[in-house]
Design an enzyme around this catalytic site. Structure first.
Site, PDB file in Angstrom:
ATOM      1  N   SER A   1      -9.724   1.479   2.897  1.00 55.41           N
ATOM      2  CA  SER A   1      -8.877   2.272   2.027  1.00 55.41           C
ATOM      3  C   SER A   1      -7.808   1.453   1.295  1.00 55.41           C
ATOM      4  CB  SER A   1      -8.178   3.371   2.828  1.00 55.41           C
ATOM      5  OG  SER A   1      -7.332   2.812   3.813  1.00 55.41           O
TER       6      SER A   1
ATOM      7  N   LYS B   1       0.861  -1.189   0.000  1.00 55.66           N
ATOM      8  CA  LYS B   1       0.000   0.000   0.000  1.00 55.66           C
ATOM      9  C   LYS B   1       0.896   1.237   0.000  1.00 55.66           C
ATOM     10  CE  LYS B   1      -3.924   1.871   2.688  1.00 55.66           C
ATOM     11  NZ  LYS B   1      -4.808   1.619   3.844  1.00 55.66           N
TER      12      LYS B   1
ATOM     13  N   SER C   1      -9.784  -0.848   7.157  1.00 55.62           N
ATOM     14  CA  SER C   1      -9.263  -0.703   5.794  1.00 55.62           C
ATOM     15  C   SER C   1      -8.536  -1.899   5.204  1.00 55.62           C
ATOM     16  CB  SER C   1      -8.341   0.499   5.715  1.00 55.62           C
ATOM     17  OG  SER C   1      -9.124   1.639   5.547  1.00 55.62           O
TER      18      SER C   1
HETATM   19  N1  GLN Z   1     -13.034   3.687   6.296  1.00 56.20           N
HETATM   20  C1  GLN Z   1     -12.470   4.149   7.529  1.00 56.20           C
HETATM   21  C2  GLN Z   1     -12.137   5.613   7.411  1.00 56.20           C
HETATM   22  O1  GLN Z   1     -12.435   6.157   6.425  1.00 56.20           O
HETATM   23  C3  GLN Z   1     -11.277   3.343   7.886  1.00 56.20           C
HETATM   24  C4  GLN Z   1     -10.069   3.751   7.160  1.00 56.20           C
HETATM   25  C5  GLN Z   1      -8.886   2.927   7.531  1.00 56.20           C
HETATM   26  O2  GLN Z   1      -8.989   1.886   8.174  1.00 56.20           O
HETATM   27  N2  GLN Z   1      -7.745   3.425   7.130  1.00 56.20           N
HETATM   28  O3  GLN Z   1     -11.598   6.214   8.290  1.00 56.20           O
END
Ligand code: GLN
Length: 492
Positions: free
Chosen positions: A154, A79, A178
């Site tokens: 994400s 990532k 995420s």
């Molecule tokens: N979807 C969640 C957010 O937008 C989690 C994001 C993540 O785990 N990086 O914060």
């Protein structure tokens, strides 16, 4: 079978027996990336040249019998918020578009020590804020199972790459779901380790008290192999914990007879897609048939407050972590500003996307004097209550099982203009981050329209061994892991 389609475990064996070389394997992956990634859009950077050099080095290591591990010669992608020396690390943000770190993240150093081949960097929501990868400043990533749908986020690039077989395994990061949510959307295995299990040194911070790096793989065994390499104490991360790393791979196959499994009623509540519920219940009955004891009376009563508390704490931490992007130290700087203040303002206005700005504003507001007690402190108190909920359940249960996300993958554009709807898709993953627990998403079926569904398994702090053991046993019972979409038809 084509090499790019094999699991890490099987490729490790083929490499060990000398049936294939790391160079051959890396070439197979690079060809696969050229063939399908234009359509999928997982990669932000492909380091073809660098990967082949690393693969040659891995082959040499093997020939010389020099410190060979199960990962020697295995192509892995990361990532794009995990720092890689000399290779772009953009966080999918205009702010860091030209940033090349001076150092490797600890997880990257460990992968290199093990002889893994880093093939490139993967798309994500900008600064890991989002649930669909639509917040990337650069490109969209499609769900390999249905190109009209999001891969989740994400870490959508990390999970789509494994599903599309453009990476053998990848690393993602999980702040509120995420890794697990996109893993469930893409039908792969995604695990979030206990907070402190894996070093965050070199992971570009979103919300430091929640962020964890974890493996995304085709199978549970692959997850165990990869976790074994990246886990462990690191003096460069003051929140990393000095507990021994066990051989997760060796301990996968233990019987689960008598294992106590909690199915919390709050996780099967309103808004849950019926097909998701059916798949999760079927998984429970298979675990029960294998001797596990399912307890449906367990309760996590503060679940309803998790999303609100998370979006105060995560944004508060983000507003402070992202203060460093000011156009001075590194990263993007806006042109043509008069004076320092204007330069700051223009840089941040142009460098960040809408969602990142929204979070910085929310977090700054929550931390401002006069609101601190009402919002930030309150959210911290709720976090403690949520942690205690889990403690109570784990006094009796070995693991908790639940859905990962209330729905399967949604269509592009469906939630992007409605932040609240997007935030609610994290409702079943966020409590785990607030409590710092380890959890995994394992494929547990498909909807009638062919979209993957994930089963979430949650364990006690540092019980990754149990977590992976249960996940592996379920993987055998369910038989859903290791499947990949027939992309050839879709990409022509
Ligand atoms: N979807 C969640 C957010 O937008 C989690 C994001 C993540 O785990 N990086 O914060």
């Amino acid at each position: 079978m084509k090499l790019y389609n094999c699991s890490l475990e099987s490729l490790g064996e083929q490499l060990a027996k000398g049936e294939i070389s790391a160079v051959e394997l890396t070439r197979s992956l690079l060809e696969r990336i050229s063939a399908v990634d234009d359509v999928i859009g997982s990669y932000l950077t492909v380091d073809a040249e660098g990967a082949l050099v690393q693969a040659e080095a891995a082959d040499l290591r093997r020939r010389q019998g020099d410190n060979v591990t199960r990962l020697t010669g295995i192509p892995i992608a990361l990532k794009d918020l995990i720092s890689t020396v000399g290779l772009p690390t953009t966080c999918a943000s205009k702010m860091l578009a030209s940033y090349r770190p001076e150092y490797d993240a600890t997880v990257v150093s460990r992968l290199r020590q093990a002889g893994a081949v880093i093939t490139g960097k993967l798309n994500m929501d900008e600064f890991a804020m989002g649930s669909s990868t639509e917040n990337s400043a650069f490109q969209k990533t499609c769900n390999p199972w249905d190109l009209e749908r999001v891969p989740g986020g994400s870490s959508g690039g990390s999970t789509a790459a494994v599903a599309a077989a453009t990476a053998i395994a990848t690393l993602g990061s999980d702040t509120g779901g995420s890794i697990r949510q996109p893993a469930s959307f893409c039908g792969v295995v995604g695990m979030k380790p206990t907070y402190g299990r894996v070093s965050r040194y070199g992971l570009i911070a979103f919300a430091s008290s929640l962020d964890q790096i974890g493996p995304v793989t085709l199978t549970v065994a692959d997850s165990a192999l990869l976790l074994g390499v990246i886990a462990g104490y690191d003096e460069r991360d003051s929140t990393s914990v000095d507990t021994p790393v066990v051989d997760y791979y060796k301990n996968l196959k233990k019987e689960i007879n008598g294992l106590k499994v909690g199915l919390p009623l709050e996780y099967l509540g309103a808004g849950l897609d019926p097909e998701v519920e059916t798949a999760v219940r079927l998984a429970c009955s298979q675990l029960s048939a294998a001797g596990a004891l399912i307890d449906e009376s367990v309760s996590l009563p503060h679940t309803d407050y998790a999303v609100a508390s998370y979006y105060l704490l995560a944004t508060a931490e983000a507003s402070s972590n992202l203060a460093r992007y000011d156009g001075v130290k590194y990263g993007f700087r806006a042109e043509g500003a008069e004076g320092l203040l204007e330069m700051y303002k223009k840089t941040r206005a142009q460098g960040f996307g809408d969602e990142v700005k929204r979070r910085i504003m929310l977090g700054t507001y929550a931390l401002s004097s006069g609101y601190y007690d009402a919002y930030y402190r309150k959210a911290q108190q709720v976090r403690t209550l949520i942690t205690r909920d889990f403690d109570k359940v784990f006094a009796d249960c070995d693991v908790i099982v639940a859905p990962v996300c209330p729905t399967p993958a949604f269509a592009f554009g469906e939630k992007i203009d409605d932040p609240l709807a997007m935030y609610l898709s994290d409702i079943l993953t966020i409590p785990v981050n607030l409590a710092g627990l380890p959890a995994i998403s394992v494929p547990c079926g498909f909807t009638k329209s062919g979209l993957p569904i994930g089963l979430q398994i949650i364990a006690r702090p540092f019980a990754e061994e149990t977590l992976l053991n249960v996940a592996w046993q379920y993987e055998q019972l369910g038989g859903w892991c290791g499947r990949r979409p027939e992309l050839e038809k879709k990409v022509g």
